[in-house]
Design an enzyme around this catalytic site. Structure first.
Site, mmCIF file in Angstrom:
data_model
loop_
_atom_site.group_PDB
_atom_site.id
_atom_site.type_symbol
_atom_site.label_atom_id
_atom_site.label_comp_id
_atom_site.label_asym_id
_atom_site.label_seq_id
_atom_site.Cartn_x
_atom_site.Cartn_y
_atom_site.Cartn_z
ATOM 1 N N ALA A 12 0.458 -5.327 3.720
ATOM 2 C CA ALA A 12 1.841 -4.883 3.512
ATOM 3 C C ALA A 12 2.429 -4.180 4.739
ATOM 4 C CB ALA A 12 1.896 -3.970 2.296
ATOM 5 N N CYS A 44 -1.046 -5.743 -5.835
ATOM 6 C CA CYS A 44 -0.519 -5.240 -7.108
ATOM 7 C C CYS A 44 -0.618 -6.298 -8.218
ATOM 8 C CB CYS A 44 0.950 -4.830 -6.948
ATOM 9 S SG CYS A 44 1.245 -3.865 -5.479
ATOM 10 N N TYR A 449 26.788 1.786 -19.467
ATOM 11 C CA TYR A 449 26.560 1.819 -20.910
ATOM 12 C C TYR A 449 27.106 0.557 -21.585
ATOM 13 C CZ TYR A 449 27.737 2.294 -25.775
ATOM 14 O OH TYR A 449 27.880 2.018 -27.096
HETATM 15 C C1 LIG Z 1 -5.246 -3.535 -8.271
HETATM 16 C C2 LIG Z 1 -4.114 -2.906 -7.516
HETATM 17 C C3 LIG Z 1 -2.871 -2.799 -8.111
HETATM 18 C C4 LIG Z 1 -1.821 -2.206 -7.423
HETATM 19 N N1 LIG Z 1 -0.609 -2.113 -8.054
HETATM 20 C C5 LIG Z 1 0.418 -1.533 -7.408
HETATM 21 C C6 LIG Z 1 1.697 -1.444 -8.027
HETATM 22 O O1 LIG Z 1 1.897 -1.914 -9.156
HETATM 23 N N2 LIG Z 1 2.695 -0.832 -7.341
HETATM 24 C C7 LIG Z 1 2.505 -0.330 -6.087
HETATM 25 O O2 LIG Z 1 3.455 0.199 -5.503
HETATM 26 N N3 LIG Z 1 1.303 -0.408 -5.472
HETATM 27 C C8 LIG Z 1 0.265 -0.997 -6.098
HETATM 28 N N4 LIG Z 1 -0.946 -1.100 -5.469
HETATM 29 C C9 LIG Z 1 -1.111 -0.494 -4.130
HETATM 30 C C10 LIG Z 1 -0.660 -1.433 -3.032
HETATM 31 O O3 LIG Z 1 -1.325 -2.653 -3.149
HETATM 32 C C11 LIG Z 1 -0.954 -0.789 -1.683
HETATM 33 O O4 LIG Z 1 -0.195 0.411 -1.610
HETATM 34 C C12 LIG Z 1 -0.588 -1.670 -0.504
HETATM 35 O O5 LIG Z 1 -1.328 -2.863 -0.513
HETATM 36 C C13 LIG Z 1 -0.870 -0.925 0.805
HETATM 37 O O6 LIG Z 1 -0.681 -1.766 1.888
HETATM 38 P P1 LIG Z 1 -1.394 -1.469 3.279
HETATM 39 O O7 LIG Z 1 -0.917 -2.517 4.216
HETATM 40 O O8 LIG Z 1 -1.217 -0.067 3.655
HETATM 41 O O9 LIG Z 1 -2.957 -1.618 2.996
HETATM 42 P P2 LIG Z 1 -3.837 -2.819 2.454
HETATM 43 O O10 LIG Z 1 -3.066 -3.669 1.532
HETATM 44 O O11 LIG Z 1 -5.091 -2.209 1.955
HETATM 45 O O12 LIG Z 1 -4.168 -3.657 3.760
HETATM 46 C C14 LIG Z 1 -4.960 -3.139 4.796
HETATM 47 C C15 LIG Z 1 -5.591 -4.308 5.519
HETATM 48 O O13 LIG Z 1 -6.271 -3.801 6.658
HETATM 49 C C16 LIG Z 1 -7.473 -4.540 6.839
HETATM 50 N N5 LIG Z 1 -8.373 -3.708 7.645
HETATM 51 C C17 LIG Z 1 -8.912 -2.512 7.314
HETATM 52 N N6 LIG Z 1 -9.668 -2.034 8.330
HETATM 53 C C18 LIG Z 1 -9.594 -2.938 9.329
HETATM 54 C C19 LIG Z 1 -10.154 -3.016 10.636
HETATM 55 N N7 LIG Z 1 -10.943 -2.049 11.114
HETATM 56 N N8 LIG Z 1 -9.878 -4.099 11.401
HETATM 57 C C20 LIG Z 1 -9.076 -5.092 10.940
HETATM 58 N N9 LIG Z 1 -8.532 -5.082 9.696
HETATM 59 C C21 LIG Z 1 -8.770 -4.015 8.914
HETATM 60 C C22 LIG Z 1 -7.950 -4.774 5.413
HETATM 61 O O14 LIG Z 1 -8.841 -5.870 5.354
HETATM 62 C C23 LIG Z 1 -6.626 -5.037 4.681
HETATM 63 O O15 LIG Z 1 -6.311 -6.408 4.634
HETATM 64 C C24 LIG Z 1 -2.018 -1.720 -6.113
HETATM 65 C C25 LIG Z 1 -3.266 -1.841 -5.503
HETATM 66 C C26 LIG Z 1 -4.307 -2.432 -6.188
HETATM 67 C C27 LIG Z 1 -5.644 -2.568 -5.523
#
Ligand SMILES: Cc1cc2nc3c(=O)[nH]c(=O)nc-3n(C[C@H](O)[C@H](O)[C@H](O)COP(=O)(O)OP(=O)(O)OC[C@H]3O[C@@H](n4cnc5c(N)ncnc54)[C@H](O)[C@@H]3O)c2cc1C
Length: 472
Positions: A12, A44, A449
């Site tokens: 994301a 999500c 409303y």
């Molecule tokens: C089951 C579930 C349901 C969810 N439902 C909701 C919801 O309904 N509403 C909501 O707002 N949020 C929800 N979330 C949370 C939401 O998915 C996260 O807030 C969002 O994905 C965060 O995005 P990000 O890019 O910060 O991290 P992530 O999506 O975790 O992506 C980080 C990426 O970095 C990569 N990475 C990590 N370390 C390294 C490295 N050293 N080198 C290279 N790559 C690396 C990982 O492989 C990963 O692909 C949910 C999460 C889960 C697990």
């Protein structure tokens, strides 16, 4: 010369930043390192994939690697960044055992968070899962739909009973969920829909702690109505096995037979890589950032689940790992890197979750201790109102719990629970929080409303009115 923008993490926050920087400054070389295979996916949606409402993991992908390539983003999957050198402005990644060095002008750490796995005896057994990545969701779904690799009646001469049991394993019929947070409860619904007996074990007095005890009690009643066994104040001490597979959990001094376990005890920011590089972490354990998402190093940014954000209600750094925060901050940082400095925006901790037929939402500060810590004198009011005009069919009760500061009348937060219209209403409250409104001002908002959608006085207006009266 064109600048090089390196992004660590391809979901994301990372892909929002990469896309925005490339779009706004096409000459920028944008390189994304992603340690796994999946990029730009909607985690999500994972509970709904396990439930069966979403058919394939590919359906959760917003943009494919090919589409990023077409946009000129140099996306490198299966590259794990293992070192960041902010002095030399170089990152080191490992791909297929080979080391790759990549210099940068601007760097974004968007490494997300990881599922917390408490040190419970038996947590490594076959049949114990977390649900955080696409791959983990696939494992859960495969386990749910498995048949024994050998039919029950096949003759297994020479093998012991344990091997026989293992090879004839059947689809699980019961599950223990450790943790009553939003992922645990979304998964309770998913497992229930797949016909499993579901136990939820929560060590705190209530599920969904950030939503407040009032909202949680309504959710707990609803879960029980749906056939879920909810065990509150109950810590899982041990996961038992038979033939190397999960056979039960021991919790609160009792033993419960279950065929699989989902550990859903929250997430921790992936901030070690940054910390080792000398990038400062905040008190929450996530990476400290300023209003542009910049860390203590110039041109090194952090966004999403690995980073802190500024909470507009507490006026303090906060860590609320949610999707919009990640997407928004990533996009703003992409814009900044492209030459147009853009603040990442404040958060107010808005969240909504569907638990079977209930919608449950929260925003702002509703916990009185947290409010006092932020310097407020909190007063709360709970009201129950109908979701539609009283004469219009199909309405149901909505519970609104609203909190304000006694002296200033400033709105601090709210939770809302009901069967319909909850998400729309919590967003009204969230908007009011961003606008720093008092409850008096909320009471006089001109909200939409018509009988099928709300009573004339929307429940949010009624809650504000009653709370304002209590403050006088
Ligand atoms: C089951 C579930 C349901 C969810 N439902 C909701 C919801 O309904 N509403 C909501 O707002 N949020 C929800 N979330 C949370 C939401 O998915 C996260 O807030 C969002 O994905 C965060 O995005 P990000 O890019 O910060 O991290 P992530 O999506 O975790 O992506 C980080 C990426 O970095 C990569 N990475 C990590 N370390 C390294 C490295 N050293 N080198 C290279 N790559 C690396 C990982 O492989 C990963 O692909 C949910 C999460 C889960 C697990």
């Amino acid at each position: 010369m064109a600048r090089t923008f390196v992004v660590i993490g391809g979901d994301a926050a990372g892909m929002s930043a990469a896309s925005k920087a490339k779009r706004d400054a096409p000459d920028t070389e944008v390189v994304v390192f992603e340690k796994g295979q999946w990029v730009s996916y909607g985690a999500c949606g994972l509970p709904y994939y396990v439930k069966g409402e979403i058919e394939t993991l590919d359906d959760l992908v917003a943009m494919t690697p090919e589409q990023f390539a077409e946009r000129g983003v140099d996306l490198r999957q299966h590259h794990e960044v293992v070192d960041v050198d902010p002095e030399e402005q170089v990152v080191t990644a490992v791909h297929d055992g080979e080391t790759v060095e990549q210099p940068y002008d601007d760097l974004l750490v968007a490494t997300g968070a990881s599922a917390i796995v408490p040190p419970i005896d038996g947590v490594d057994l076959d049949g114990v899962f977390t649900l955080h990545s696409m791959d983990s969701a696939k494992k859960v779904k495969s386990y749910l739909t498995q048949e024994g690799s050998v039919p029950e009646d096949e003759f297994l001469e020479g093998y012991g009973a344990e091997v026989h049991d293992y090879l004839t394993a059947k689809t699980p019929e019961s599950v223990g969920i450790v943790g009553g947070g939003y992922v645990g409860l979304e998964m309770a619904e998913a497992f229930e829909a797949r016909g499993l007996d579901v136990h939820v074990f929560e060590m705190l007095p209530h599920v969904l702690a950030p939503f407040g005890p009032g909202a949680a009690e309504t959710v707990e009643d609803h879960l029980r109505e749906q056939g879920v066994d909810v065990h509150l104040d109950t810590t899982v001490e041990r996961i038992d096995e038979e033939a190397g597979r999960v056979a039960g959990v021991e919790a609160g001094g009792e033993r419960f037979d279950v065929d699989m376990v989902l550990v859903a005890t929250g997430v921790a920011p992936n901030a070690d890589l940054a910390a080792e590089a000398g990038i400062e972490l905040g008190e929450t354990g996530a990476i400290a950032t300023d209003e542009y998402g910049e860390t203590n190093y110039d041109d090194v940014y952090a966004a999403g689940d690995c980073a802190e954000a500024h909470n507009a209600v507490t006026d303090a750094p906060d860590h609320v790992p949610l999707a919009l925060t990640a997407n928004r901050a990533g996009r703003a940082i992409g814009q900044t890197v492209a030459g147009d400095p853009t603040p990442v925006g404040d958060i107010v901790g808005t969240a909504v979750v569907k638990v079977f037929d209930l919608e449950v939402a929260r925003t702002g500060v509703i916990d009185h201790d947290e409010a006092r810590e932020a310097g407020y004198d909190p007063v709360s009011q709970e009201i129950t109102a109908e979701s539609r005009a009283h004469y219009y069919p199909g309405g149901s009760d909505l519970e609104v719990r609203m909190t304000a500061d006694r002296e200033s009348g400033k709105l601090l937060g709210a939770s809302i629970v009901g069967h319909e219209g909850v998400a729309k209403r919590i967003d009204t409250v969230a908007t009011a929080l961003h606008a720093d409104m008092t409850v008096d001002e909320v009471e006089y908002l001109d909200l939409a409303y018509a009988p099928p959608f709300s009573p004339v006085w929307d429940p949010v207006l009624t809650a504000a009115k009653v709370l304002a009266g209590k403050l006088e």
